[in-house]
Scaffold this motif. Sequence first.
Motif, PDB file in Angstrom:
ATOM      1  N   TRP A   1       0.843  -1.199   0.000  1.00 37.49           N
ATOM      2  CA  TRP A   1       0.000   0.000   0.000  1.00 37.49           C
ATOM      3  C   TRP A   1       0.876   1.245   0.000  1.00 37.49           C
ATOM      4  CZ3 TRP A   1      -3.088  -1.789   4.915  1.00 37.49           C
ATOM      5  CH2 TRP A   1      -3.737  -2.997   4.634  1.00 37.49           C
ATOM      6  N   PHE A   2       0.548   2.191  -0.852  1.00 36.10           N
ATOM      7  CA  PHE A   2       1.219   3.487  -0.936  1.00 36.10           C
ATOM      8  C   PHE A   2       2.723   3.304  -1.133  1.00 36.10           C
ATOM      9  CE2 PHE A   2       2.149   7.944   0.317  1.00 36.10           C
ATOM     10  CZ  PHE A   2       1.206   8.562  -0.488  1.00 36.10           C
ATOM     11  N   VAL A   3       3.057   2.697  -2.258  1.00 39.14           N
ATOM     12  CA  VAL A   3       4.444   2.363  -2.586  1.00 39.14           C
ATOM     13  C   VAL A   3       4.923   3.270  -3.720  1.00 39.14           C
ATOM     14  CG1 VAL A   3       5.990   0.549  -3.408  1.00 39.14           C
ATOM     15  CG2 VAL A   3       4.065  -0.019  -1.889  1.00 39.14           C
ATOM     16  N   ARG A   4       6.111   3.851  -3.557  1.00 37.95           N
ATOM     17  CA  ARG A   4       6.657   4.666  -4.638  1.00 37.95           C
ATOM     18  C   ARG A   4       7.214   3.776  -5.734  1.00 37.95           C
ATOM     19  NH1 ARG A   4      11.032   9.719  -4.662  1.00 37.95           N
ATOM     20  NH2 ARG A   4      10.667  10.201  -6.881  1.00 37.95           N
ATOM     21  N   LYS A   5       6.840   4.078  -6.960  1.00 35.66           N
ATOM     22  CA  LYS A   5       7.305   3.358  -8.133  1.00 35.66           C
ATOM     23  C   LYS A   5       8.270   4.246  -8.917  1.00 35.66           C
ATOM     24  CE  LYS A   5       4.478  -0.145  -7.412  1.00 35.66           C
ATOM     25  NZ  LYS A   5       4.964  -1.504  -7.075  1.00 35.66           N
ATOM     26  N   ALA A   6       8.771   3.733 -10.039  1.00 38.12           N
ATOM     27  CA  ALA A   6       9.672   4.514 -10.884  1.00 38.12           C
ATOM     28  C   ALA A   6       8.954   5.731 -11.445  1.00 38.12           C
ATOM     29  CB  ALA A   6      10.202   3.644 -12.022  1.00 38.12           C
ATOM     30  N   ASP A   7       9.666   6.860 -11.511  1.00 35.78           N
ATOM     31  CA  ASP A   7       9.083   8.066 -12.094  1.00 35.78           C
ATOM     32  C   ASP A   7       8.719   7.831 -13.555  1.00 35.78           C
ATOM     33  OD1 ASP A   7       9.669   9.158  -9.661  1.00 35.78           O
ATOM     34  OD2 ASP A   7      11.137  10.607 -10.399  1.00 35.78           O
ATOM     35  N   VAL A   8       7.789   8.634 -14.050  1.00 34.54           N
ATOM     36  CA  VAL A   8       7.408   8.561 -15.456  1.00 34.54           C
ATOM     37  C   VAL A   8       7.482   9.970 -16.036  1.00 34.54           C
ATOM     38  CG1 VAL A   8       4.939   8.855 -14.979  1.00 34.54           C
ATOM     39  CG2 VAL A   8       5.662   7.736 -17.079  1.00 34.54           C
ATOM     40  N   SER A   9       7.901  10.071 -17.263  1.00 35.88           N
ATOM     41  CA  SER A   9       8.019  11.367 -17.931  1.00 35.88           C
ATOM     42  C   SER A   9       6.911  11.534 -18.947  1.00 35.88           C
ATOM     43  CB  SER A   9       9.381  11.491 -18.624  1.00 35.88           C
ATOM     44  OG  SER A   9      10.434  11.447 -17.682  1.00 35.88           O
ATOM     45  N   PRO A  10       6.522  12.774 -19.240  1.00 37.56           N
ATOM     46  CA  PRO A  10       5.539  12.989 -20.308  1.00 37.56           C
ATOM     47  C   PRO A  10       5.989  12.340 -21.603  1.00 37.56           C
ATOM     48  CG  PRO A  10       5.900  15.011 -19.063  1.00 37.56           C
ATOM     49  CD  PRO A  10       6.913  14.036 -18.572  1.00 37.56           C
ATOM     50  N   GLY A  11       5.056  11.712 -22.265  1.00 41.29           N
ATOM     51  CA  GLY A  11       5.346  10.989 -23.488  1.00 41.29           C
ATOM     52  C   GLY A  11       5.675   9.533 -23.293  1.00 41.29           C
ATOM     53  N   SER A  12       5.980   9.140 -22.056  1.00 45.29           N
ATOM     54  CA  SER A  12       6.273   7.740 -21.752  1.00 45.29           C
ATOM     55  C   SER A  12       5.014   7.024 -21.288  1.00 45.29           C
ATOM     56  CB  SER A  12       7.353   7.642 -20.667  1.00 45.29           C
ATOM     57  OG  SER A  12       8.539   8.270 -21.070  1.00 45.29           O
ATOM     58  N   ALA A  13       4.977   5.717 -21.516  1.00 49.37           N
ATOM     59  CA  ALA A  13       3.814   4.923 -21.136  1.00 49.37           C
ATOM     60  C   ALA A  13       3.986   4.398 -19.709  1.00 49.37           C
ATOM     61  CB  ALA A  13       3.622   3.765 -22.095  1.00 49.37           C
ATOM     62  N   LEU A  14       2.889   4.420 -18.969  1.00 49.85           N
ATOM     63  CA  LEU A  14       2.836   3.841 -17.626  1.00 49.85           C
ATOM     64  C   LEU A  14       1.876   2.668 -17.663  1.00 49.85           C
ATOM     65  CD1 LEU A  14       3.347   3.925 -14.516  1.00 49.85           C
ATOM     66  CD2 LEU A  14       1.402   5.495 -14.365  1.00 49.85           C
ATOM     67  N   THR A  15       2.331   1.506 -17.209  1.00 50.45           N
ATOM     68  CA  THR A  15       1.482   0.324 -17.169  1.00 50.45           C
ATOM     69  C   THR A  15       0.718   0.290 -15.853  1.00 50.45           C
ATOM     70  OG1 THR A  15       2.985  -0.936 -18.569  1.00 50.45           O
ATOM     71  CG2 THR A  15       1.409  -2.193 -17.259  1.00 50.45           C
ATOM     72  N   LEU A  16      -0.590   0.149 -15.966  1.00 50.25           N
ATOM     73  CA  LEU A  16      -1.478   0.105 -14.812  1.00 50.25           C
ATOM     74  C   LEU A  16      -1.920  -1.325 -14.570  1.00 50.25           C
ATOM     75  CD1 LEU A  16      -3.794   3.102 -15.806  1.00 50.25           C
ATOM     76  CD2 LEU A  16      -1.718   3.204 -14.415  1.00 50.25           C
ATOM     77  N   GLN A  17      -1.741  -1.810 -13.349  1.00 50.70           N
ATOM     78  CA  GLN A  17      -2.178  -3.154 -13.008  1.00 50.70           C
ATOM     79  C   GLN A  17      -3.630  -3.122 -12.513  1.00 50.70           C
ATOM     80  OE1 GLN A  17      -0.409  -5.830 -13.669  1.00 50.70           O
ATOM     81  NE2 GLN A  17       1.249  -4.501 -14.427  1.00 50.70           N
ATOM     82  N   PRO A  18      -4.379  -4.186 -12.714  1.00 51.21           N
ATOM     83  CA  PRO A  18      -5.761  -4.232 -12.220  1.00 51.21           C
ATOM     84  C   PRO A  18      -5.814  -4.120 -10.701  1.00 51.21           C
ATOM     85  CG  PRO A  18      -5.318  -6.030 -13.757  1.00 51.21           C
ATOM     86  CD  PRO A  18      -4.003  -5.421 -13.438  1.00 51.21           C
ATOM     87  N   GLY A  19      -6.911  -3.563 -10.199  1.00 51.33           N
ATOM     88  CA  GLY A  19      -7.131  -3.523  -8.766  1.00 51.33           C
ATOM     89  C   GLY A  19      -6.231  -2.564  -8.023  1.00 51.33           C
TER      90      GLY A  19
END
Length: 786
Positions: A416-434
């Motif tokens: 819960w409430f875990v920091r992930k890798a930063d993302v830059s504009p133009g880059s794709a972010l993968t969203l997991q279900p749930g």
Amino acid sequence: MNRLLVILILLLGSVVVTPAQAATTITVDGTQGGRTYDGVGAVSGGGGNSKLLLDYPEPQRGQILDYLFKPGYGAGVQLFKVEIGGDMNSTDGSEPSHMHTRNDENYQRGYEWWLMEQAKARNPSIKLAGLAWGAPGWIGNGEFWSQDMVDYIVKWLKGARDHHGLTIDYIGGWNENGWDRGWFVALKKALRDNDLPTLVVGADSTGWGVADDMVNDSAFHDAVDVLGTHYPCDGANGGGATAYSCHSTSTAQNIGKPLWAAENGSQDFHLGADRMARQIILGYVDAKMTAYINWPLIAALPPGLPWVTTGLAEAPQPWSGKFEIGKQAWTMAHFTQFTRLGWKFVDSASGLLDGNRANGSYISLQAANHSAHSTVIETTRASQPQTVTFNVRGGLPTGPMRVYATNLRSTNPADWFVRKADVSPGSALTLQPGHIYSVSTLTGQGKGTAASPGGGGFPLPHKDDFESYDLARPARYLADQHGSFEVVGCGGGRGGKCVRQMAPVKVIPWQDNSATPYALIGDNSLGDYTISSDVMFEQAASVSLLGRFGDRDYWEVGRINAYHVKVASNGAWSIARGSTSGAMTVLASGTRAALGTNSWHTVSASFQGSTITARVDDQVLGSATDGAYRSGPGGLQVGEWRNVQFDDLALTGGSAATAYKIVNRNSGKLLSTSGEEIVQSSDNGSAAQRWRQDGTALINVGSGKALDVPGFSTTPGTQLIQWTPNGGANQQWTISSAGGYSTLTNSHSGLPAEVSGSSTTDGAPVVQGNATGGRNQQWTLVPAND
């Protein structure tokens, strides 16, 4: 046919084609408009749900408050509503009035002033709101919509300012009881006349009909500053809510005032996290609501009440210091730690993932000076991963964005409430279900690390002479349920301090009921014990000492599963068994010499096995035999709306109700609760892993709830839950033993409890299944009163 072509066809036919991931582009444009963000927060009140938090020792009390209010640490509540106490039950208890009578004023009572001070100290930017659920009976001669009530609220606002240095930003009317247009006009005038800057919320009820009345009544329109409704998303409040969509009307949206979900939630502190995520996001996407207020802030209350695990956190054991921060708190953090009050929504960057509601939804917000922006995304109903790509323009920062995620389907707080890798504009972010995600240019986020100590049952002996409290304060561990019990100087010729029931006439209730004042103390670890108190009647009346409280009717709050040892000032006494149906079964009764008024007498009630004994001044009045209730808190009750005093309250002797660890033979893991669900887990010493028998029911020691087959299901594989005890066959279990092990068979479905799939993993669900005699259906009940 060409041989090569045939081979190609065969090869292609053997290829498994993976469905394409849904993709969404979110363009956050600083030139695009949206409504002003008013905050995400919670309610303390409605009622009594924060009482035991006041009684916590340090450092645990401060740690809990940090998790609730401190920015960059936990839930980070931005908008905090409290109950204006009215001496009456307003769901899970009652909160004291600042004016028990017309000529009485005291602005130190209760705990809401203290709680607002603590919130403001941690977050000076927090906005405060007040709302009445009911009122003392003297108001308007029993009429809430009266000038008396306007004056009452104005005095409360001025008391907050003058005695506590608090500015109340918003004020409402009568919780979930409609509205009176003339009354709101009078309230607005009184605020102006008294130079109070507080804005008016109308009308803290369900639906948006208040907007229609405002269109047709200009004075009413001008009196109301914010339109606030309750539970505007799909499903009733409570466990049935789905929040797959949220609703407002075109009239409300076009009236030119902010729209709020002024009360929402009513969900378990873990299990409601997915619904909270949808309610906040879809509240804006579907209905243009700019604030969300969760009911309640915290579950810090005795067991056996209707909403004992509802809120952002759970804190029912001040004597041990044990607390637990819920998944809902971290869901709220995804909004509060990535926004600031006064930001603007970006309508063009808020919507549904891939245009499909089942995939998820998102909102975007920007700072008013274009210095930062954030997007919050939920995939709570999604079945497969998706991608989003961000475009940022219109003067907003275009650098890397922080990403935080919570796996809402996980029971592990590390997810819960875990920091992930930063993302830059133009880059794709993968969203997991749930999941819920926050993507932001803001910094300063954090996850508090303060840990709870282990829990423990209510400590005996407990003795309280009330001398250590300031006047007008509540007593430690004593949780008012109806009426108001507070510390005063003793009467009847006795020096020192006592507790007095303060409400002298029947209150104006939130929901009408026939109950009289009472308060509870203790928990479900209490089995055999004696409760005693010195009592002084100021007028002709009766008192009851309550024992083994276990459950309560929702609306008729005086209908409780408990024993009542009752003594009246005229000498009449009885021992009775109460029930949530309203039946009061008299087990023994009689008459002794009158106790009279303005004199002190010691009343006691002992519960030893199935024997209940009543005494006054060490004289046995009588006894009765009854085995219906085995354990639970004690309490004080006044049989009428009268002023009665109590002193030297004590819970002593006896033994705790036998508790058991229920250990699975196959895995060696314990039958445990995880939110509402039943799972297996390794022994961690918590009360959530301890069970006691109450007849044929199995009651969890930590929550006071019963092992339950949801919906009276007869389907194998249905996961078991814990639920408020109701005596239903789906909460009754036959424990049969053979070969040194026991089988737990549900009386309604006829199916035994088992660990799903014979798993040996922590968190594996416990379900009902077809009887196989397998090791995963075999359990050992180990006494665990350590």
